[in-house]
Structure formats: structure tokens, C-alpha cells
Design a protein around this motif. Structure first.
Motif, PDB file in Angstrom:
ATOM      1  N   LYS A 182      -5.389  -3.754   0.131  1.00 23.95           N
ATOM      2  CA  LYS A 182      -4.004  -3.852  -0.330  1.00 23.95           C
ATOM      3  C   LYS A 182      -3.235  -2.597   0.074  1.00 23.95           C
ATOM      4  O   LYS A 182      -3.728  -1.475  -0.117  1.00 23.95           O
ATOM      5  CB  LYS A 182      -3.966  -4.046  -1.847  1.00 23.95           C
ATOM      6  N   ARG A 183      -2.037  -2.810   0.614  1.00 22.51           N
ATOM      7  CA  ARG A 183      -1.180  -1.697   1.029  1.00 22.51           C
ATOM      8  C   ARG A 183       0.229  -1.914   0.499  1.00 22.51           C
ATOM      9  O   ARG A 183       0.594  -3.020   0.105  1.00 22.51           O
ATOM     10  CB  ARG A 183      -1.202  -1.544   2.549  1.00 22.51           C
ATOM     11  N   ASN A 184       1.023  -0.859   0.528  1.00 19.99           N
ATOM     12  CA  ASN A 184       2.354  -0.883  -0.078  1.00 19.99           C
ATOM     13  C   ASN A 184       3.398  -1.370   0.924  1.00 19.99           C
ATOM     14  O   ASN A 184       3.618  -0.720   1.954  1.00 19.99           O
ATOM     15  CB  ASN A 184       2.724   0.523  -0.559  1.00 19.99           C
ATOM     16  N   PRO A 185       4.062  -2.502   0.664  1.00 18.50           N
ATOM     17  CA  PRO A 185       5.072  -3.021   1.591  1.00 18.50           C
ATOM     18  C   PRO A 185       6.238  -2.062   1.820  1.00 18.50           C
ATOM     19  O   PRO A 185       6.777  -1.984   2.928  1.00 18.50           O
ATOM     20  CB  PRO A 185       5.548  -4.311   0.914  1.00 18.50           C
ATOM     21  N   ILE A 186       6.647  -1.338   0.764  1.00 20.94           N
ATOM     22  CA  ILE A 186       7.758  -0.385   0.909  1.00 20.94           C
ATOM     23  C   ILE A 186       7.370   0.754   1.848  1.00 20.94           C
ATOM     24  O   ILE A 186       8.188   1.219   2.657  1.00 20.94           O
ATOM     25  CB  ILE A 186       8.181   0.179  -0.465  1.00 20.94           C
ATOM     26  N   THR A 187       6.121   1.199   1.763  1.00 23.11           N
ATOM     27  CA  THR A 187       5.645   2.249   2.667  1.00 23.11           C
ATOM     28  C   THR A 187       5.707   1.776   4.115  1.00 23.11           C
ATOM     29  O   THR A 187       6.137   2.522   5.007  1.00 23.11           O
ATOM     30  CB  THR A 187       4.201   2.655   2.307  1.00 23.11           C
ATOM     31  N   TYR A 196       7.185  -5.228   6.592  1.00 23.15           N
ATOM     32  CA  TYR A 196       7.237  -5.546   5.155  1.00 23.15           C
ATOM     33  C   TYR A 196       6.572  -6.897   4.871  1.00 23.15           C
ATOM     34  O   TYR A 196       5.703  -7.004   3.992  1.00 23.15           O
ATOM     35  CB  TYR A 196       8.686  -5.566   4.681  1.00 23.15           C
ATOM     36  N   THR A 225       2.777  -6.947   5.431  1.00 27.18           N
ATOM     37  CA  THR A 225       2.054  -6.214   4.392  1.00 27.18           C
ATOM     38  C   THR A 225       1.890  -7.078   3.145  1.00 27.18           C
ATOM     39  O   THR A 225       0.806  -7.145   2.553  1.00 27.18           O
ATOM     40  CB  THR A 225       2.786  -4.910   4.027  1.00 27.18           C
ATOM     41  N   ASN A 236      -1.725  -8.563   1.788  1.00 27.02           N
ATOM     42  CA  ASN A 236      -2.174  -8.370   0.403  1.00 27.02           C
ATOM     43  C   ASN A 236      -2.601  -9.699  -0.216  1.00 27.02           C
ATOM     44  O   ASN A 236      -3.603  -9.765  -0.947  1.00 27.02           O
ATOM     45  CB  ASN A 236      -1.059  -7.732  -0.430  1.00 27.02           C
TER      46      ASN A 236
END
Length: 263
Positions: A149-154, A231, A234, A238
Motif C-alpha cells: 500500500k502506498r499513498n496516492p497523494i505522495t 494518483y 496508486t 492499493n
């Protein structure tokens, strides 16, 4: 009971359809998409709709085609004159010999991306229903890739800083390399960095003079696409990670006789 075919962890075509595939060069997956959004990106820039669908060869071919034909037809230059209301000059700079080559492929890119998105949505529903296991980890000589899992905003912010970095963050290596190479080319020929320095120094007139506006007009499309693609993928990666975890837990720990009660 869980289908015995779920024991297949490698996507080697022993199952009919898979929802995901993890390789050294990236994570490719099937997920539902809005065909209108895909077609809109093809309208914004031919090839983008196909790249969103992970149709890399077709998308890259259409991207390069758009670049070559656009520059030779002076289409961006004509658009700039249209923005400032100089329609006569816009007509004067257009090269109709190249422009007539532009239109058929432009319409094809829009139509084909829409059609492909509709077809892939049907395949996605079938693949999700069949629930075949797919690989989630790959270790090779050049790369390691795995679902997490990674951060879409990042991802979005890295693409805002430099298109292509968001794709690197989520391990879309092929697309990241393609975008980064073309960003270098577009930035160089548009004198974007040079003009940006003048803007920071408050010399707006010099910035206006130094910009190559024909090349500069490519930047909004590639920036917007890179941010959107990073975005969305990502978010979908997830979901794929959660799906794979659910498959594993159901197969490994859930009792065969377990049934969800229906109210």
C-alpha cells in the motif's frame, strides 16, 4: 469451496483471466475505468488514453505520432494565435499537408481508447468473478517488485514536482522512463527552466520572449496526465493489494465449510 486453481501463483496462462500481474518492470492490472474519461485523455493528447489502459506500445506510438505531426503542422502555434484572437495568423501558420494526416489518427485514438476501455471493463468483471490467484512478488536480477500500500497523494505530488517520478514511486518503470525522457526533450526545446528563472526574478517580459510557446504547450497535458495516472494507479494498486491479501487469507485460514449468512 475455494477453486483449486487458486493454488496457481504464477501468471503462466494456466488460468483463463487474471486481475493482476507483477513483473520487474511494473504492476499491471485490470480494473474498472470510465470509458469517457479514457476517451477524454485521448482527446487531450493522443496516446494518453491507451497508456492509462496499460496499452504501452500503442500509446507510445500515438504519443510520438502526435508530437511529430503537431510540430510539422504547426498546430500548437495556431492554437496560441487562436487564444489571443488572431485567427488570420492562426490559419496562415497551419500546414494543411500535415494537418490532413493529423485528423484521421486523432479520431482513431479517441475511438479506439473508448472501445478498448469498454472491452476491458467486461474482461475485468469476468476476471474478478473467476477469482484466480495472481503473483504478488517478483525478485529478479534488475529489480524487486511487490504489492504493497502506498499513498496516492505522495504519488501525485512527486508527479507535480517532475512528471514521471510518481510513476517511479509506484513502480511503473516503462511509463516512468518514457515520460521522463520526453519531459527532458520538451523542457529543453521549450526553454521552460530558463523562462521560469526569469519569472522568479520578476522579469516577465524576458520570460515571454525566451519561451518557445509551440513546445511549451505540450507541458500542461503531460503534467496533468502524469499526476492523474500516478494518483489513480496508486489507488488501484492499493485495492489490488487488499484483494490479494483477502484471497490468501481465505485460502489459507478460512475453513472450507464457512459460509456468509444471508439476511
Amino acid at each position: 469451496m475455494w477453486d483449486i486453481r487458486m493454488n496457481n501463483y504464477d501468471n503462466n496462462n494456466t488460468a483463463r483471466r487474471y486481475v493482476g500481474y507483477v513483473s520487474q518492470l511494473g504492476t499491471t492490472q485490470l480494473h474498472l475505468r470510465n470509458p469517457i474519461i479514457i476517451a477524454w485523455w485521448s482527446i487531450a493528447y493522443p496516446g494518453f488514453g491507451h497508456l492509462l489502459l496499460s496499452k504501452y506500445l500503442r500509446g507510445m506510438a500515438l504519443f510520438i505520432w502526435e508530437m511529430v505531426i503537431n510540430l510539422n503542422a504547426h498546430l500548437n502555434e495556431a492554437i496560441i494565435y487562436t487564444f489571443i484572437g488572431d485567427f488570420e495568423q492562426a490559419k496562415a501558420v497551419l500546414d494543411t499537408r500535415w494537418l490532413m494526416l493529423y485528423l484521421p489518427t486523432y479520431f482513431f485514438a479517441t475511438w479506439d481508447s473508448y472501445r478498448t476501455a469498454v472491452d476491458m471493463n467486461k474482461i475485468t468483471l469476468l476476471a474478478q468473478r473467476e477469482k484466480h490467484r495472481f503473483n504478488s512478488f517478483v525478485l529478479g536480477a534488475f529489480e524487486i517488485n511487490y504489492l504493497d500500500k502506498r499513498n496516492p497523494i505522495t504519488a501525485l505530488l512527486w508527479s507535480f514536482i517532475m512528471p514521471g517520478l510518481g510513476q517511479l514511486y509506484i513502480h511503473r518503470i516503462v511509463l516512468a522512463g518514457f515520460i521522463l525522457i520526453w519531459m527532458v526533450v520538451i523542457t529543453y526545446y521549450s526553454h521552460f527552466v530558463e523562462g521560469l528563472n526569469y519569472i522568479f526574478m520578476g522579469e516577465i517580459q524576458k520570460a515571454t520572449e525566451v519561451f518557445n510557446k509551440e513546445w511549451l504547450l505540450f507541458l500542461p497535458s503531460i503534467y496533468g496526465f502524469s499526476m492523474y495516472d500516478a494518483y489513480v494507479n496508486t489507488v488501484e494498486n492499493n485495492k489490488l493489494y487488499i484483494r490479494e491479501q483477502r484471497y490468501y487469507l481465505q485460502e489459507t485460514y478460512q475453513h472450507p465449510s464457512f459460509r456468509v449468512r444471508k439476511e
